[in-house]
Design a protein around this motif. Structure first.
Motif, PDB file in Angstrom:
ATOM      1  N   GLY B  70      27.700  54.050  34.720  1.00  0.00           N
ATOM      2  CA  GLY B  70      27.834  55.367  34.670  1.00  0.00           C
ATOM      3  C   GLY B  70      29.277  56.156  35.181  1.00  0.00           C
ATOM      4  O   GLY B  70      29.914  56.729  34.603  1.00  0.00           O
ATOM      5  N   ALA B  71      29.511  55.437  36.442  1.00  0.00           N
ATOM      6  CA  ALA B  71      30.787  56.116  36.819  1.00  0.00           C
ATOM      7  C   ALA B  71      32.183  55.228  36.750  1.00  0.00           C
ATOM      8  O   ALA B  71      33.059  55.394  37.100  1.00  0.00           O
ATOM      9  N   ASN B  72      31.675  54.309  35.759  1.00  0.00           N
ATOM     10  CA  ASN B  72      32.829  53.348  35.152  1.00  0.00           C
ATOM     11  C   ASN B  72      33.621  52.401  36.439  1.00  0.00           C
ATOM     12  O   ASN B  72      34.581  51.785  36.059  1.00  0.00           O
ATOM     13  N   MET B  73      32.763  52.026  37.381  1.00  0.00           N
ATOM     14  CA  MET B  73      33.004  51.433  38.608  1.00  0.00           C
ATOM     15  C   MET B  73      33.438  49.925  37.977  1.00  0.00           C
ATOM     16  O   MET B  73      34.343  49.072  38.538  1.00  0.00           O
ATOM     17  N   GLY B  74      32.646  49.538  37.044  1.00  0.00           N
ATOM     18  CA  GLY B  74      32.701  48.153  36.439  1.00  0.00           C
ATOM     19  C   GLY B  74      34.146  47.932  36.005  1.00  0.00           C
ATOM     20  O   GLY B  74      34.900  46.880  36.290  1.00  0.00           O
ATOM     21  N   ARG B  75      34.495  48.842  35.211  1.00  0.00           N
ATOM     22  CA  ARG B  75      36.133  48.827  34.601  1.00  0.00           C
ATOM     23  C   ARG B  75      37.016  48.965  35.606  1.00  0.00           C
ATOM     24  O   ARG B  75      37.858  48.082  35.699  1.00  0.00           O
ATOM     25  N   TYR B  76      36.903  49.673  36.728  1.00  0.00           N
ATOM     26  CA  TYR B  76      37.768  50.021  37.779  1.00  0.00           C
ATOM     27  C   TYR B  76      37.709  48.615  38.629  1.00  0.00           C
ATOM     28  O   TYR B  76      38.725  48.208  38.985  1.00  0.00           O
ATOM     29  N   PHE B  77      36.592  47.818  38.796  1.00  0.00           N
ATOM     30  CA  PHE B  77      36.606  46.733  39.396  1.00  0.00           C
ATOM     31  C   PHE B  77      37.319  45.616  39.049  1.00  0.00           C
ATOM     32  O   PHE B  77      38.343  44.901  39.450  1.00  0.00           O
ATOM     33  N   PHE B  78      37.528  45.434  37.491  1.00  0.00           N
ATOM     34  CA  PHE B  78      38.328  44.644  36.922  1.00  0.00           C
ATOM     35  C   PHE B  78      39.613  44.831  36.950  1.00  0.00           C
ATOM     36  O   PHE B  78      40.692  44.204  36.738  1.00  0.00           O
ATOM     37  N   ASN B  79      39.933  46.073  36.632  1.00  0.00           N
ATOM     38  CA  ASN B  79      41.330  46.780  36.815  1.00  0.00           C
ATOM     39  C   ASN B  79      41.997  46.355  38.123  1.00  0.00           C
ATOM     40  O   ASN B  79      43.041  45.606  38.243  1.00  0.00           O
ATOM     41  N   THR B  80      41.237  46.589  39.254  1.00  0.00           N
ATOM     42  CA  THR B  80      41.566  46.251  40.530  1.00  0.00           C
ATOM     43  C   THR B  80      41.907  44.734  40.815  1.00  0.00           C
ATOM     44  O   THR B  80      42.906  44.327  41.289  1.00  0.00           O
ATOM     45  N   LEU B  81      40.902  43.817  40.188  1.00  0.00           N
ATOM     46  CA  LEU B  81      40.904  42.520  40.273  1.00  0.00           C
ATOM     47  C   LEU B  81      42.024  41.931  39.645  1.00  0.00           C
ATOM     48  O   LEU B  81      43.178  41.138  40.082  1.00  0.00           O
ATOM     49  N   ILE B  82      42.420  42.563  38.338  1.00  0.00           N
ATOM     50  CA  ILE B  82      43.719  42.094  37.769  1.00  0.00           C
ATOM     51  C   ILE B  82      44.917  42.322  38.666  1.00  0.00           C
ATOM     52  O   ILE B  82      45.781  41.627  38.909  1.00  0.00           O
ATOM     53  N   ILE B  83      44.802  43.577  39.073  1.00  0.00           N
ATOM     54  CA  ILE B  83      46.222  44.010  39.682  1.00  0.00           C
ATOM     55  C   ILE B  83      46.382  43.150  40.835  1.00  0.00           C
ATOM     56  O   ILE B  83      47.463  42.516  41.223  1.00  0.00           O
ATOM     57  N   THR B  84      45.213  42.756  41.699  1.00  0.00           N
ATOM     58  CA  THR B  84      45.239  42.206  42.652  1.00  0.00           C
ATOM     59  C   THR B  84      45.787  40.760  42.454  1.00  0.00           C
ATOM     60  O   THR B  84      46.710  40.300  43.264  1.00  0.00           O
ATOM     61  N   VAL B  85      45.148  39.967  41.601  1.00  0.00           N
ATOM     62  CA  VAL B  85      45.488  38.614  41.346  1.00  0.00           C
ATOM     63  C   VAL B  85      46.891  38.549  40.930  1.00  0.00           C
ATOM     64  O   VAL B  85      47.599  37.742  41.531  1.00  0.00           O
ATOM     65  N   VAL B  86      47.400  39.451  39.897  1.00  0.00           N
ATOM     66  CA  VAL B  86      48.602  39.222  39.336  1.00  0.00           C
ATOM     67  C   VAL B  86      49.465  39.580  40.395  1.00  0.00           C
ATOM     68  O   VAL B  86      50.708  38.829  40.531  1.00  0.00           O
ATOM     69  N   SER B  87      49.567  40.556  41.064  1.00  0.00           N
ATOM     70  CA  SER B  87      50.580  40.979  42.193  1.00  0.00           C
ATOM     71  C   SER B  87      50.533  39.859  43.297  1.00  0.00           C
ATOM     72  O   SER B  87      51.671  39.648  43.824  1.00  0.00           O
ATOM     73  N   VAL B  88      49.695  39.240  43.633  1.00  0.00           N
ATOM     74  CA  VAL B  88      49.440  38.147  44.662  1.00  0.00           C
ATOM     75  C   VAL B  88      50.374  36.922  44.047  1.00  0.00           C
ATOM     76  O   VAL B  88      51.288  36.502  44.864  1.00  0.00           O
ATOM     77  N   ILE B  89      50.336  36.477  42.833  1.00  0.00           N
ATOM     78  CA  ILE B  89      50.912  35.452  42.086  1.00  0.00           C
ATOM     79  C   ILE B  89      52.547  35.940  42.229  1.00  0.00           C
ATOM     80  O   ILE B  89      53.430  35.341  42.694  1.00  0.00           O
ATOM     81  N   ILE B  90      52.732  36.998  41.796  1.00  0.00           N
ATOM     82  CA  ILE B  90      54.256  37.627  41.809  1.00  0.00           C
ATOM     83  C   ILE B  90      54.805  37.642  43.043  1.00  0.00           C
ATOM     84  O   ILE B  90      56.030  36.951  43.534  1.00  0.00           O
ATOM     85  N   VAL B  91      53.904  37.997  44.305  1.00  0.00           N
ATOM     86  CA  VAL B  91      54.585  38.124  45.694  1.00  0.00           C
ATOM     87  C   VAL B  91      55.002  36.873  46.128  1.00  0.00           C
ATOM     88  O   VAL B  91      55.991  36.556  46.642  1.00  0.00           O
ATOM     89  N   VAL B  92      53.874  36.124  45.794  1.00  0.00           N
ATOM     90  CA  VAL B  92      53.969  34.648  46.513  1.00  0.00           C
ATOM     91  C   VAL B  92      55.192  33.921  46.039  1.00  0.00           C
ATOM     92  O   VAL B  92      56.130  33.278  46.581  1.00  0.00           O
TER      93      VAL B  92
END
Lengths: 304, 283
Positions: B70-92
């Protein structure tokens, strides 16, 4: 040794330059460039959403220093810093001293629990705390009333007198784990033999801590204070989600002020990115000034 | 190796007991708000405001369903996951490369580069946010996850670089020379000899960046102002509060969805969290 000409040195180090490039580009784009641009934006009359921007010189700055809300927010940021940093430093030290005891079997568990809020998303903390401190049956009020500490619920976040201390309390709770970890690292640098020798000599209680331990951890203390002080000036997420600066601007710190003038169109007016940048630059320079002052203090103390 | 300053003597059992009990009570109060929101996420609205108890009458899983769909947290969860994983790779990758040459080589301009970097360490996010927003707009990447991910990776890298540089500078020169003898070039030496040695630093830096990316608020709230589709979890819960402000249990569930992954990660990788945090003052 014969020194190579510069061009040869640079050529030999070509791989080094290639290796620093990606990080430099990223930092350049998202840290260095924005610093420069906010100086430029601060001289514009610009909403941020259209291409129309008029160069108006220092007029934004002039307006900011004449705005009562600006100075209120400015001072409030420092009240926040002076109200939270000493509490965190002292409380964090006391807890670290206790948890640094090998004998205390549950120390790792306590350390984990105290650190837990640190890893929790700050925006969520802010939102959850609006429930916890709700005057309508919130757990904080429920607890106070059931133990007869108060007879009527306290509107922690709705009253201009209590809102800032409440937010400051939550801030200390949220980040104390970090301060504790800093102090635990500092205590690790106290040589065991110094400690043992002092104990054999009969140094006990406060004398042991004030005369033996404290001088050893002092250089750490200064770094900790510096990091904590700057941290306490960056409290946007917590305050935005807990109070959004309210009620009646009574918890509006500098970052909330910048955000409000830049993006929040409360009275139907256009956002003013140029003006917000001027406030931001003024603020950034103030923070830098404090950092430099503390840096100098640090160097002086370390030399002694 | 750890040093302990034991001022609580093993023999003094009364003192020991008092301190332990005091800490148990303190810990309970300390953790209560987090336990409260966890228990609220399984309660009905009525029950949440009913008492201080932490055990729900029955587990109301529907709260999570409402939040996730209902509140779309599922979508936000995957957004956050993608941002986190990719930014970790870039930063490392980027700070690892930077830290490597800073830690092991000297070259013209090195000092200036370090000086510029160090000067950015205390730049408040509130100071750079407006030009970052403008930059992403101009590059046309403010409306998708690319811009948000890049900006999340692009905060001041000083602590990461110092962690890497410190570690690389302690690797013995012989290792490198042996690699050179084998005919390995600069890049191969880095990838096959150096990088595997720094696993602990990679872990520490990754954890710090996960913490930053997952919990960041100012940047995503500004970037996603006109773009609900790319919201992160933190922004999503904040918007939830504005839109459905009477659905307390749903909001509690959304909060739990946001904070639980990081708390679990923390419990399993505590060592690296601690090292990352302490690295800031040790350097």
């Amino acid at each position: 040794m014969h020194k190579k000409p510069l061009s040869k040195q640079i050529y030999d180090a070509r791989w080094c330059y290639l290796f620093v490039l990606p990080c430099s580009i990223l930092t350049g784009m998202f840290v260095i460039y924005p610093i420069g641009m906010s100086w430029y934006f601060s001289l514009l009359d610009w909403s941020g959403f259209t291409k129309e921007a008029k160069f108006i010189g220092l007029q934004n700055y002039y307006e900011a220093v004449n705005d009562e809300f600006f100075w209120d927010a400015f001072i409030r940021s420092f009240i926040f810093m002076f109200g939270t940093v000493p509490v965190k430093i002292v409380l964090g030290f006391i807890i670290a001293v206790f948890l640094n005891n090998q004998v205390l079997k549950l120390a790792p568990f306590f350390r984990t629990v105290i650190f837990m809020p640190v890893v929790t998303a700050i925006a969520i903390i802010g939102i959850v705390m609006t429930f916890v401190f709700s005057p309508f049956n919130g757990p904080a009020n429920k607890f106070l009333m059931s133990t007869n500490l108060t007879s009527a619920p306290i509107d922690f976040l709705g009253n201009p007198d209590t809102v800032l201390p409440t937010v400051m309390g939550v801030y200390v709770w949220k980040w104390l784990g970090i301060t504790m970890m800093y102090w635990l690292a500092a205590l690790q640098t106290v040589p065991q033999d110094v400690y043992d020798a002092a104990k054999i000599d009969g140094a006990e209680g406060y004398r042991l801590w004030v005369h033996i331990i404290l001088p050893i951890v002092l250089p750490f203390a200064i770094v900790i204070i510096l990091v904590e002080a700057v941290g306490a000036l960056n409290v946007f997420p917590l305050i935005e989600t807990m109070t959004a600066g309210g009620p009646f601007f009574s918890s509006e710190v500098m970052e909330i002020y910048i955000f409000r003038t830049a993006f929040v169109t409360d009275s139907g007016t256009m956002p003013r990115l140029g003006y917000a940048c001027a406030a931001g630059v003024f603020w950034g320079v103030a923070v830098l000034f404090i950092t430099v002052l503390q840096g100098l203090w640090m160097r002086r103390t370390r030399r002694i | 190796m750890s040093r302990y300053l034991n001022f609580i003597a093993e023999k003094n059992q009364v003192k020991y007991l008092i301190i332990t009990i005091a800490f148990i009570i303190f810990s309970f109060f300390w953790i209560y708000p987090l336990l409260w929101v966890l228990s609220a996420s399984f309660k009905t609205d009525f029950e949440i405001w009913g008492g201080l108890g932490l055990i729900p009458d029955r587990l109301v899983w529907e709260n999570f369903e409402r939040a996730w769909f209902g509140a779309n947290m599922g979508r936000y969860f995957f957004n956050t996951l993608i941002i986190t994983v990719v930014s970790v790779i870039i930063v490392v990758v980027t700070t690892g490369m930077f830290g490597y040459v800073i830690g092991r080589y000297s070259f013209p301009g090195k000092k200036i580069l370090i000086g510029i970097l160090i000067s950015t360490i205390f730049i408040p996010q509130g100071y750079t946010i407006i030009p970052v927003f403008d930059l992403l707009n101009n590059l046309n990447i403010s409306k998708n996850l690319i811009g948000l991910t890049l900006a999340t990776a692009g905060h001041t890298p000083v602590i990461y670089i110092l962690l890497f540089a410190g570690y690389f500078s302690r690797v013995p020169v012989e290792l490198e020379e042996a690699a050179k003898m084998d005919g390995a070039g600069f890049v191969r030496t880095f990838i096959s000899i150096m990088l595997p040695l720094t696993k602990p630093v990679v872990a520490t830096v990754s954890i710090l960046q996960v913490l930053h990316a997952w919990n960041d608020f100012l940047l995503p709230v500004v970037i996603t102002l006109g773009n609900p589709d790319i919201r992160t979890l933190s922004v999503g819960v904040y918007a939830f509060k504005g839109e459905y402000f009477v659905d307390w249990s749903g909001m509690a569930a959304a909060s739990v969805i946001t904070i639980l992954p990081i708390i679990v990660l923390f419990l399993f990788m505590q060592k690296y969290f601690v090292e990352g945090v302490q690295g800031a003052v040790k350097g």
